[in-house]
Design an enzyme around this catalytic site. Structure first.
Site, short mmCIF file in Angstrom:
data_model
loop_
_atom_site.label_atom_id
_atom_site.label_comp_id
_atom_site.label_asym_id
_atom_site.label_seq_id
_atom_site.Cartn_x
_atom_site.Cartn_y
_atom_site.Cartn_z
N ASP A 33 0.85 -1.02 -0.09
CA ASP A 33 -0.11 0.00 0.11
C ASP A 33 0.78 1.26 0.01
OD1 ASP A 33 -3.19 0.57 1.03
OD2 ASP A 33 -1.94 2.18 1.12
N ILE A 34 0.48 2.15 -0.83
CA ILE A 34 1.38 3.46 -0.85
C ILE A 34 1.47 4.25 0.46
CG2 ILE A 34 -0.59 4.99 -1.63
CD1 ILE A 34 1.46 5.93 -4.02
N HIS A 104 -10.11 -5.22 -3.75
CA HIS A 104 -8.92 -5.40 -3.08
C HIS A 104 -9.10 -5.96 -1.69
CE1 HIS A 104 -9.78 -1.23 -2.48
NE2 HIS A 104 -9.37 -1.29 -1.68
N HIS A 106 -7.10 -5.83 1.93
CA HIS A 106 -5.73 -5.41 2.64
C HIS A 106 -5.38 -6.67 3.53
CE1 HIS A 106 -6.81 -0.98 2.03
NE2 HIS A 106 -8.15 -1.36 1.85
P1 5GP Z 1 -9.96 1.47 0.28
O1 5GP Z 1 -10.06 2.45 1.20
O2 5GP Z 1 -10.61 1.40 -1.08
O3 5GP Z 1 -10.36 -0.07 0.94
O4 5GP Z 1 -8.43 1.25 0.27
C1 5GP Z 1 -7.70 1.72 -0.91
C2 5GP Z 1 -6.05 1.57 -0.84
O5 5GP Z 1 -5.48 2.10 -1.61
C3 5GP Z 1 -5.62 2.67 0.31
O6 5GP Z 1 -5.10 2.01 1.59
C4 5GP Z 1 -4.50 3.58 -0.32
O7 5GP Z 1 -3.48 3.97 0.54
C5 5GP Z 1 -4.29 2.45 -1.63
N1 5GP Z 1 -3.77 3.15 -2.65
C6 5GP Z 1 -4.40 4.37 -3.33
N2 5GP Z 1 -3.85 4.74 -4.16
C7 5GP Z 1 -2.58 3.93 -4.36
C8 5GP Z 1 -1.48 3.71 -5.29
O8 5GP Z 1 -1.35 4.47 -6.35
N3 5GP Z 1 -0.84 2.94 -5.07
C9 5GP Z 1 -0.73 2.05 -4.09
N4 5GP Z 1 0.05 1.04 -3.93
N5 5GP Z 1 -1.79 2.15 -2.94
C10 5GP Z 1 -2.64 3.01 -3.43
#
Ligand code: 5GP
Length: 122
Positions: A33-34, A104, A106
């Site tokens: 994760d970034i 996705h 985590h």
């Molecule tokens: P969500 O809130 O959709 O469950 O999580 C999305 C995740 O994607 C977040 O933890 C965020 O930090 C990660 N993320 C967003 N953009 C990028 C990216 O460009 N690269 C990576 N590696 N992670 C990302």
């Protein structure tokens, strides 16, 4: 919700945006994760175009579903956290504040993770 082919994970899958890859097979890609929320924070995604857990669980093939589950366990073992423990989370939709509309999982790991949810006290 229709799949948006311009979401950030679709761009990662097409190689248009780099990622720190930790695992790849025919159906699955996983990368760091970034903006990690824990010492180890990996995102596991299907290569297919699925918006969310809801979408994936209805429309993905048995092979895709099996691959994602198998890969997630393997990644945790490769991270060295199978013994110490880890948490898998999938945010789906608005109430869960899903940010990226490509399904996705985590993997949170590498430290004590505390309670699963801090209740939004009424
Ligand atoms: P969500 O809130 O959709 O469950 O999580 C999305 C995740 O994607 C977040 O933890 C965020 O930090 C990660 N993320 C967003 N953009 C990028 C990216 O460009 N690269 C990576 N590696 N992670 C990302």
């Amino acid at each position: 919700m229709a799949y948006d082919p311009n979401n950030i994970f679709a761009k990662i899958l097409r190689g248009e945006i780099p990622c720190s890859k930790v695992y790849e097979d025919e159906h699955v890609l996983a990368f760091n994760d970034i903006n990690p929320q824990t010492a180890k924070h990996v995102l596991v995604i299907p290569k297919g175009a699925y918006v969310s857990f809801d979408d994936f669980s209805q429309d993905a093939s048995e092979a895709e579903i099996a691959a994602l589950m198998r890969a997630t366990g393997q990644i945790a073992r490769d991270l060295g956290v199978a013994e110490t423990g880890y948490r898998t989370v999938s945010n789906t939709g608005e109430d869960a504040l899903q940010e990226v509309p490509h399904f996705h999982l985590h993997i949170f790991a590498g430290q004590p993770l505390g309670r699963m949810i801090k209740p939004p006290h009424k």
